[in-house]
Design a protein around this motif. Structure first.
Motif, PDB file in Angstrom:
ATOM      1  N   MET A 463       0.824  -1.208   0.000  1.00 50.84           N
ATOM      2  CA  MET A 463       0.000   0.000   0.000  1.00 50.84           C
ATOM      3  C   MET A 463       0.861   1.262   0.000  1.00 50.84           C
ATOM      4  O   MET A 463       0.539   2.252  -0.672  1.00 50.84           O
ATOM      5  N   TYR A 470      -4.314   2.615   4.314  1.00 56.33           N
ATOM      6  CA  TYR A 470      -4.780   1.310   4.787  1.00 56.33           C
ATOM      7  C   TYR A 470      -4.933   1.414   6.299  1.00 56.33           C
ATOM      8  O   TYR A 470      -4.458   2.373   6.922  1.00 56.33           O
ATOM      9  N   PHE A 483      -8.537  -0.884   3.050  1.00 55.61           N
ATOM     10  CA  PHE A 483      -7.513  -0.222   2.250  1.00 55.61           C
ATOM     11  C   PHE A 483      -8.228   0.586   1.155  1.00 55.61           C
ATOM     12  O   PHE A 483      -9.372   0.340   0.841  1.00 55.61           O
TER      13      PHE A 483
END
Length: 488
Positions: A463, A470, A483
């Protein structure tokens, strides 16, 4: 200052005022005489109307009318004479009656006509510019016949008009010079008072550029400049405080960076060493386990038990090594991000279908809302890996009603994917640490399902590599991981 506002203001106002006075003088010179002549022409017309009306009423020789006409003649500087058909004088006012009578006769017999400029002419009268050949003065004259047959002459000198215009222009010039000088001095004083606070603010701002925040604006007025000064004082205090905080934070940041670099170096060396050292033992364990499984041990039950244990452990270690290698590549930036546009709803639905066996083994109920396609920009393979880690984590920790719910929320070109599972909430002291490598909230349970403690670290690395958010939060009856991705 070379381009001082004070000088600019004073110059502009003085030029405007001087220009206005000069323009008035030019207009006076060009048009004031014409305006006076038109006004005199109107006065002659008004006098003619009064005389004509009095002659029709027969009151032209009355004392009242004579007094009234005397007033008109005195007020407007005009002279007049009225004679009958026998050239007998009926009324006279202003100049010498003989001069007026002779001028009337000249007009009747059209003498000196070539030197005259006719301004207005009707069947009953003529208005013209005329020069008196005795005095050589210029007049505006009106002569003609009244309704009762009497002859008349009314005239006024133009020289007086020109003299008035000249006097007016001279006075305007002298007054303009005095007003320009006086207003220039006044404007200079006023602009000085206005610009002094501005110069003070300029000095303060110059000191601020050199990080000197001691100078403050102390003006006591309540106008816009005072408001600006108060705001500059606030800005100065804020900047001083902020720079102090920045210097402190910068010093702390340097220390944190040094510590972080050292810790990161130790972690990466550890992961690299672990990954490298575990490859050979895993291969040996798998080899021996396969040998045992082929009949090396005479005790079948014992041989199969040990083989199963060895092969199971080897499988777990192999998965851990693979995840550590993936995480290492992500952290070192060796595994590039391939941004593409795809339907996140379709990806999740397909994954759930492929995980049907795992869902049945966990006796979980998966709930997902029916949604229209949502196209996002992300790395499709890594996004699936993030969802896989969240989904697997939810199945491994599901409890109670065993509900696993997937939902999506769209806002501001962003979609948030939520994965909720019923079960025991994460302890508050552990929420911030679950993204660390090898951190396990419940080590016994993690060991039970073969978790490595690396899955959420991989989520974090993926991420952050895609610059997206997230997280996780506890709910009343479970835990929800989430997320975000950028939508098309």
């Amino acid at each position: 200052m070379r381009h001082s506002i004070k000088k600019q203001f004073a110059t502009i106002f003085i030029l405007l005022m001087t220009g206005a006075i000069i323009l008035c003088w030019i207009l006076n010179t060009l048009f004031l005489e014409k305006y006076y002549i038109q006004n005199k022409q109107k006065v002659l017309n008004d006098a003619y109307k009064k005389i004509n009306m009095a002659s029709n009423l027969g009151s032209i020789t009355s004392n009242a009318f004579g007094i009234e006409m005397q007033k008109v003649c005195s007020k407007y500087s005009i002279s007049m004479i009225i004679v009958d058909a026998d050239t007998s004088t009926k009324m006279v006012s202003g100049e010498n009656p003989d001069v007026l009578s002779r001028k009337l006769q000249d007009n009747l017999f059209s003498q000196y006509q070539g030197k005259e400029n006719i301004l207005e002419q009707t069947d009953m009268y003529v208005i013209k510019n005329s020069i008196d050949h005795g005095t050589q003065l210029e007049y505006i004259e009106m002569w003609g016949i009244l309704d009762n047959g009497n002859l008349f002459l009314i005239r006024t000198a133009i020289e007086g008009i020109r003299d008035s215009v000249a006097i007016s222009n001279r006075f305007l010039m002298y007054a303009g010079i005095l007003v320009s000088i006086g207003s220039g001095l006044l404007i200079w004083i006023i602009t000085k008072k206005i610009t002094e606070p501005i110069q003070e603010l300029a000095g303060i701002s110059e000191k601020m550029t050199h990080l000197d925040f001691e100078a403050k604006y102390v003006g006591k007025s309540k106008n816009e400049i005072a408001v600006l000064g108060a705001h500059i004082n606030q800005l100065s205090d804020t900047l001083e405080s902020t720079i102090s905080e920045l210097k402190t934070a910068n010093n702390e940041l340097r220390n944190d960076i040094a510590r972080k670099d050292e810790i990161d170096k130790m972690r990466k060396e550890f992961l690299s060493n672990v990954s490298h050292e575990l490859k050979t033992p895993i291969a040996l364990i798998q080899g021996y386990a396969e040998g045992l499984n082929e009949g090396i041990n005479d005790d079948d039950e014992s041989r199969e038990f040990y083989c199963d244990v060895i092969m199971d452990e080897a499988k777990k270690m192999n998965i851990m090594v693979k995840k550590l290698l993936d995480l290492n590549q992500l952290e070192f930036g060796q595994d590039g991000i391939n941004m593409e546009c795809f339907d996140i709803v379709a990806l999740i639905k397909m994954y759930i279908q492929s995980a049907d066996i795992l869902i049945k083994q966990s006796e979980a109920t998966v709930i997902m809302e029916q949604m229209e396609p949502i196209f996002v920009w992300a790395d499709e393979y890594k996004t699936e890996e993030v969802f896989n880690n969240y989904f697997s984590n939810a199945l491994n920790h599901i409890n109670g009603e065993k509900i696993l719910r997937i939902s999506m929320v769209c806002y501001d070109k962003i979609v948030r994917i939520n994965i909720f599972n019923t079960g025991i909430p994460i302890p508050e002291e552990s929420i911030s640490r679950i993204w660390e490598k090898f951190y396990k909230v419940d080590k016994a349970r993690t060991r039970e399902y073969g978790g490595s403690g690396v899955g959420l670290s991989i989520v974090k690395a993926i991420m952050e590599s895609m610059n997206q958010k997230y997280g996780v939060h506890n709910c009343v009856d479970g835990v929800e991981f989430w997320f975000e991705l950028e939508t098309k």
